[in-house]
Scaffold this active site. Structure first.
Site, PDB file in Angstrom:
ATOM      1  N   ASP A  43      47.470  33.062 -49.207  1.00  0.00           N
ATOM      2  CA  ASP A  43      48.920  33.076 -49.444  1.00  0.00           C
ATOM      3  C   ASP A  43      49.513  31.806 -48.839  1.00  0.00           C
ATOM      4  O   ASP A  43      49.765  31.731 -47.642  1.00  0.00           O
ATOM      5  CB  ASP A  43      49.554  34.313 -48.820  1.00  0.00           C
ATOM      6  N   HIS A  56      55.896  30.622 -44.659  1.00  0.00           N
ATOM      7  CA  HIS A  56      55.107  30.990 -43.489  1.00  0.00           C
ATOM      8  C   HIS A  56      54.556  29.790 -42.730  1.00  0.00           C
ATOM      9  O   HIS A  56      53.804  29.965 -41.771  1.00  0.00           O
ATOM     10  CB  HIS A  56      53.958  31.894 -43.929  1.00  0.00           C
TER      11      HIS A  56
END
Length: 284
Positions: A189, A194
């Site tokens: 991901d 993030h």
């Protein structure tokens, strides 16, 4: 353009074929904080190649392809998508290394009403690429903000597990590492939310946030330790709803309630901020 349920429900999503080895399996476990105690054999079984196990929640990243959410014909505004729920059912323990084929289907679309939102649930079947033996079924539910009002069904067929109201039987606190999101993203991901401070700030966060599935995996880690003697092969199912983000470096407390043979309820929080709720854990 508005969300188009007919396009979504009839969409063909190409299967994903993925080969992985023990290093990928170890990297995934490191992204859940395993290995912080290099003398703990219960942690080492997931991160070194001696009698290694695959962490069961690794099925949530294997074969995932979220590109269907970005197809313009669906009417989904990807900038308004939030990860709402996750569930998995384990049919057989995932091998430490191998090759899988994952096939995703859009299973259900729920209309929460005009000006509210829509829930889109995708189901992914993960099988062995050579034998076709099933390993897991994974459900991903996204909440599309502001996409409701298209006349669809207002209630999901999969209802959340009841959240206990009494005090938990057990609470375990796991501290996340400051660089944990940077490790976890290497399992597939790569959303810059993030990793990149500027991207996170544009999304309304002070800094990059931890992946929701990392929180989900850490909850499973605590549940395996409590109910399965740290043996991941005993996991049968896990589900929960995301309620708030976690920042890398924060401590997550997992509250657990045994609910009869082979089942427990759980929730997760950072101090008084609930981050995961309506959790259900099935085990043998």
């Amino acid at each position: 353009m508005p969300l188009d349920p007919d396009v979504l429900l009839n969409m063909h999503i190409d299967p994903v074929r993925r080969r992985y080895d023990w290093r990928d399996t170890a990297l995934y476990a490191l992204g859940l904080g395993y290995g912080t105690d290099p003398m703990d054999e219960d942690q080492l079984r997931f991160v070194i190649e001696r009698e290694q196990q695959a962490m069961p929640t690794m099925v949530n990243v294997l074969g995932h392809d979220g590109s269907w959410m970005k197809r313009p014909e669906t009417g989904i505004d990807y900038t308004k998508v939030v990860h709402g729920e996750q569930a998995m059912q384990i049919h057989a323990p995932l091998p430490v290394s191998g090759e899988i084929i994952a096939q995703t289907h859009i299973e259900e679309i729920v209309d929460k009403g005009e000006g509210k939102g829509a829930l889109v649930t995708a189901r992914r079947e993960i099988r062995d690429a050579e034998t076709d033996a099933p390993y897991a079924t994974v459900w991903l539910t996204i909440f599309c903000r502001g996409a409701g009002g298209f006349g669809g069904t207002p209630k999901a067929s999969r209802q959340p597990h009841a959240q206990p109201t009494d005090l938990p039987e057990t609470s375990v606190t796991l501290t996340t590492r400051p660089e944990q999101a940077l490790i976890y993203r290497l399992s597939g991901d790569y959303n810059m939310l993030h990793a990149d401070p500027a991207t996170a700030q544009r999304a309304g966060f002070d800094r990059p946030i931890l992946h929701g599935l990392a929180t989900f995996g850490m909850a499973c880690r605590a549940l395996i330790d409590r109910f399965c003697a740290a043996d991941g092969t005993r996991v049968r199912a896990l589900e929960g709803r995301f309620s708030a983000p976690v920042y890398p470096g924060e401590a997550i407390t997992i509250d657990m309630w045994p609910q009869g043979a082979g089942q427990a309820a759980f929730a997760a929080r950072v101090e008084d901020r609930e981050v995961l709720r309506n959790g259900r854990f099935d085990f043998s």
